[in-house]
Design a protein around this motif. Sequence first.
Motif, PDB file in Angstrom:
ATOM      1  N   ILE A 116      67.652  57.969  39.440  1.00 32.16           N
ATOM      2  CA  ILE A 116      67.723  56.515  39.303  1.00 32.16           C
ATOM      3  C   ILE A 116      66.792  55.843  40.307  1.00 32.16           C
ATOM      4  O   ILE A 116      66.047  54.914  39.973  1.00 32.16           O
TER       5      ILE A 116
ATOM      6  N   THR B  51      63.210  56.269  39.232  1.00 29.01           N
ATOM      7  CA  THR B  51      62.895  55.368  38.126  1.00 29.01           C
ATOM      8  C   THR B  51      62.673  53.944  38.616  1.00 29.01           C
ATOM      9  O   THR B  51      61.702  53.282  38.236  1.00 29.01           O
TER      10      THR B  51
ATOM     11  N   GLU C 275      59.431  57.519  31.507  1.00 32.19           N
ATOM     12  CA  GLU C 275      60.280  57.986  30.403  1.00 32.19           C
ATOM     13  C   GLU C 275      60.710  59.432  30.623  1.00 32.19           C
ATOM     14  O   GLU C 275      61.841  59.804  30.294  1.00 32.19           O
TER      15      GLU C 275
ATOM     16  N   LYS D 264      63.510  59.449  33.175  1.00 29.80           N
ATOM     17  CA  LYS D 264      64.732  58.960  32.531  1.00 29.80           C
ATOM     18  C   LYS D 264      65.356  60.034  31.642  1.00 29.80           C
ATOM     19  O   LYS D 264      66.580  60.146  31.544  1.00 29.80           O
TER      20      LYS D 264
ATOM     21  N   LYS E 229      68.029  62.546  33.115  1.00 37.41           N
ATOM     22  CA  LYS E 229      69.388  62.142  33.472  1.00 37.41           C
ATOM     23  C   LYS E 229      70.421  62.852  32.600  1.00 37.41           C
ATOM     24  O   LYS E 229      70.175  63.174  31.451  1.00 37.41           O
TER      25      LYS E 229
END
Length: 261
Positions: free
Chosen positions: A52, A55, A73, A76, A79
């Motif tokens: 997080i 990002t 991307e 992400k 995760k």
Amino acid sequence: MGETLAKWHAKSLSIKLKDCENFEKLASPLKENIFPVDLNVAVGKTLESGLISATDHLESIKLQTAELEKAIEYVKSLKNNCYDVIAKLLSLPKDRYFTICHGDAWINNILYKYDKNGKLLDIKFVDFQLSRHTSVALDFHYFVYSSVKSCIIEDKYDNLIELYHCTFVEKLKEYGVSEVDLKNLTIEWFKLELKKFSLYGLVTSFWLIHIVLANESNVVDMDKMTVKDIEDMEFFNKAIDATKAERFKLITLHYLRMYVQ
């Protein structure tokens, strides 16, 4: 530093290849504490907070190129299952060339000895509480992505690989490892190991960026840190920092160029 890491790995691997019984006595007590499989509470679970933070920092960069957008991307997409992927990597059957690795080889766990003129004489590792029986690639990635200057990663990464491997093989020869094993431990072998375990280097570097690049007002007092602090990731600086954002960018793009694309 890469040479010292290679010497450490070569020494332990030479024991394994020449005296397996003694090596097993040394390695058998080593248990995975950070990324154990099928454990609900583990420090490694904090990988999600690292993703997080990565990002958020990457999205804060004003010049959003197409390559950077793809990188965001990708981060992400890690995760929710990243911990399981890393835990499985660390629980693979013990390959013949897995050996005892430091496990936490970053800049703060290295002592440097200089002479009176400032010349470097020796390097020593400290803090072996996270040692593992695993691939040498994990220590290499962890050290490079956590502690090596960005300009060196960008311009001299191949040299780091070659220097490590050359030292590793030279020491194995010195320790009397068989020609059969030496023929297997080529630089191509090492590059395959690096690719196989590259994700570990990426995601663990996301942890350490905050510590390595902390300013004086945000330095973590490790003596006062509790397990709950680690689990809650309270030591992660939530504020966006431009210097950290550039490091996140450098590491992520380098990883993708080298090991994914």
